[in-house]
Motif scaffolding. Structure first.
Motif, mmCIF file in Angstrom:
data_model
loop_
_atom_site.group_PDB
_atom_site.id
_atom_site.type_symbol
_atom_site.label_atom_id
_atom_site.label_comp_id
_atom_site.label_asym_id
_atom_site.label_seq_id
_atom_site.Cartn_x
_atom_site.Cartn_y
_atom_site.Cartn_z
ATOM 1 N N GLU A 145 0.817 -1.229 -0.080
ATOM 2 C CA GLU A 145 -0.233 0.249 0.107
ATOM 3 C C GLU A 145 0.831 1.294 -0.087
ATOM 4 O OE1 GLU A 145 -2.680 -0.045 3.305
ATOM 5 O OE2 GLU A 145 -3.634 -2.203 2.743
ATOM 6 N N GLU A 146 1.727 1.105 0.753
ATOM 7 C CA GLU A 146 2.838 2.489 0.889
ATOM 8 C C GLU A 146 3.558 2.790 -0.528
ATOM 9 O OE1 GLU A 146 5.621 2.200 4.393
ATOM 10 O OE2 GLU A 146 3.775 1.897 5.625
ATOM 11 N N LEU A 147 3.960 1.522 -1.098
ATOM 12 C CA LEU A 147 4.739 1.612 -2.399
ATOM 13 C C LEU A 147 3.739 2.361 -3.488
ATOM 14 C CD1 LEU A 147 6.843 -1.814 -2.464
ATOM 15 C CD2 LEU A 147 7.597 0.690 -2.550
ATOM 16 N N PHE A 148 2.479 1.618 -3.451
ATOM 17 C CA PHE A 148 1.375 1.995 -4.358
ATOM 18 C C PHE A 148 0.971 3.521 -4.165
ATOM 19 C CE2 PHE A 148 -2.781 2.808 -6.099
ATOM 20 C CZ PHE A 148 -2.729 1.990 -7.250
ATOM 21 N N ALA A 149 1.024 4.090 -3.060
ATOM 22 C CA ALA A 149 0.660 5.567 -2.740
ATOM 23 C C ALA A 149 1.933 6.485 -3.158
ATOM 24 C CB ALA A 149 0.572 5.901 -1.130
ATOM 25 N N SER A 150 3.165 5.955 -2.720
ATOM 26 C CA SER A 150 4.229 6.444 -3.075
ATOM 27 C C SER A 150 4.312 6.598 -4.709
ATOM 28 C CB SER A 150 5.657 5.910 -2.732
ATOM 29 O OG SER A 150 6.701 6.622 -3.202
ATOM 30 N N ALA A 151 3.995 5.611 -5.549
ATOM 31 C CA ALA A 151 4.164 5.501 -6.777
ATOM 32 C C ALA A 151 3.171 6.431 -7.677
ATOM 33 C CB ALA A 151 4.009 4.198 -7.293
ATOM 34 N N GLU A 152 1.898 6.542 -7.093
ATOM 35 C CA GLU A 152 0.855 7.521 -7.644
ATOM 36 C C GLU A 152 1.356 8.857 -7.249
ATOM 37 O OE1 GLU A 152 -2.777 6.145 -5.251
ATOM 38 O OE2 GLU A 152 -3.583 5.556 -7.304
ATOM 39 N N GLN A 153 2.117 9.143 -6.084
ATOM 40 C CA GLN A 153 2.525 10.474 -6.152
ATOM 41 C C GLN A 153 3.809 10.874 -7.118
ATOM 42 O OE1 GLN A 153 3.510 10.393 -1.971
ATOM 43 N NE2 GLN A 153 1.875 11.593 -1.511
ATOM 44 N N GLN A 154 4.626 9.826 -7.166
ATOM 45 C CA GLN A 154 5.655 9.945 -8.146
ATOM 46 C C GLN A 154 5.090 10.178 -9.714
ATOM 47 O OE1 GLN A 154 8.405 6.961 -7.345
ATOM 48 N NE2 GLN A 154 10.246 8.237 -8.458
ATOM 49 N N MET A 155 4.027 9.447 -9.992
ATOM 50 C CA MET A 155 3.612 9.575 -11.232
ATOM 51 C C MET A 155 2.977 10.823 -11.450
ATOM 52 S SD MET A 155 2.712 8.129 -14.255
ATOM 53 C CE MET A 155 2.459 6.536 -14.115
ATOM 54 N N GLU A 156 2.130 11.654 -10.624
ATOM 55 C CA GLU A 156 1.705 12.851 -10.879
ATOM 56 C C GLU A 156 2.906 13.922 -10.930
ATOM 57 O OE1 GLU A 156 -1.104 13.947 -7.729
ATOM 58 O OE2 GLU A 156 -2.018 12.063 -7.581
ATOM 59 N N SER A 157 3.799 13.760 -10.164
ATOM 60 C CA SER A 157 4.868 14.623 -10.118
ATOM 61 C C SER A 157 5.512 14.449 -11.723
ATOM 62 C CB SER A 157 5.896 14.276 -8.970
ATOM 63 O OG SER A 157 5.564 14.647 -7.819
ATOM 64 N N TYR A 158 5.718 13.284 -12.081
ATOM 65 C CA TYR A 158 6.607 12.889 -13.213
ATOM 66 C C TYR A 158 5.615 13.704 -14.612
ATOM 67 C CZ TYR A 158 9.247 10.378 -16.867
ATOM 68 O OH TYR A 158 9.859 10.175 -18.067
ATOM 69 N N ILE A 159 4.568 13.537 -14.284
ATOM 70 C CA ILE A 159 3.526 14.051 -15.621
ATOM 71 C C ILE A 159 3.627 15.655 -15.348
ATOM 72 C CG2 ILE A 159 1.218 14.548 -16.420
ATOM 73 C CD1 ILE A 159 0.770 11.289 -15.750
ATOM 74 N N GLU A 160 3.642 16.054 -14.369
ATOM 75 C CA GLU A 160 3.605 17.577 -14.084
ATOM 76 C C GLU A 160 5.154 18.298 -14.683
ATOM 77 O OE1 GLU A 160 2.570 21.541 -13.307
ATOM 78 O OE2 GLU A 160 1.299 19.728 -13.271
ATOM 79 N N GLU A 161 6.040 17.542 -13.878
ATOM 80 C CA GLU A 161 7.667 17.850 -14.686
ATOM 81 C C GLU A 161 7.913 17.883 -16.034
ATOM 82 O OE1 GLU A 161 10.140 15.160 -12.387
ATOM 83 O OE2 GLU A 161 9.150 15.895 -10.298
ATOM 84 N N ASN A 162 7.129 17.064 -16.775
ATOM 85 C CA ASN A 162 7.258 16.986 -18.134
ATOM 86 C C ASN A 162 6.315 17.264 -19.189
ATOM 87 O OD1 ASN A 162 9.838 14.980 -18.729
ATOM 88 N ND2 ASN A 162 8.687 14.106 -16.815
ATOM 89 N N LYS A 163 5.329 18.395 -18.462
ATOM 90 C CA LYS A 163 4.343 18.951 -19.401
ATOM 91 C C LYS A 163 4.889 19.800 -20.410
ATOM 92 C CE LYS A 163 0.431 20.138 -16.248
ATOM 93 N NZ LYS A 163 -0.382 21.193 -15.598
#
Length: 161
Positions: A62-80
């Motif tokens: 669950e912690e890995l999943f939540a962390s990965a979701e945050q990382q995905m959001e950040s990744y998309i934002e950083e690559n806009k």
């Protein structure tokens, strides 16, 4: 061959993911296709025969999943800017759990993507021997064309003879 309107790109947030995403963005922009970025949290059930975990697996997953979701959001934002410059109008990110190749294939079928763009390398060493190549499994069983990119290969300049 049908028109390419939807592209799936599995990523692992490594430095090499940038090369894969850049290529996927270019192709998506060229075809005016939507781009789906997917990260798969490997299920610990796959490792259950190899070790006894010192902590509760469900909590860690669950912690890995939540962390990965945050990382995905950040990744998309950083690559806009990358996506906008490539002409990609729609980028979505999704985090899944399970066998990496199976989850990629299931997502591709569910979203009816017309093309998967992925790296040739992910797992290394013992993990690759134990679980095989994700790219190999996807290429062999995908319901759509798969474009693979070797992130370790330098880009070719000029014509190759």
């Amino acid at each position: 061959m049908q028109a390419i309107q939807s592209i799936l790109t599995p990523i692992d947030f490594s430095d090499n993911a940038g090369k894969i995403v850049k290529a996927a963005a270019y192709v998506a922009g060229t075809f005016k296709a939507e781009l789906h970025l997917v990260f798969v949290v490997q299920s610990f059930e796959d490792y259950s025969g190899f070790f006894v975990p010192p902590i509760s697996l469900p909590n860690m997953e669950e912690e890995l999943f939540a962390s990965a979701e945050q990382q995905m959001e950040s990744y998309i934002e950083e690559n806009k800017t990358l996506f906008a410059d490539a002409g990609v109008s729609s980028v979505t990110g999704k985090v899944l759990t399970g066998d990496v190749a199976e989850e990629i294939l299931t997502f591709a079928a569910k979203k009816k993507v017309e093309l998967i763009i992925m790296g040739t390398h992910g797992y290394k060493g013992l993990e690759r021997i134990m679980f095989g190549s994700v790219a190999d499994k996807v290429v062999k069983t995908a319901c759509c064309p798969v474009m693979t990119i070797n992130p370790y290969r330098e880009e070719c300049e000029g014509n190759v003879t």
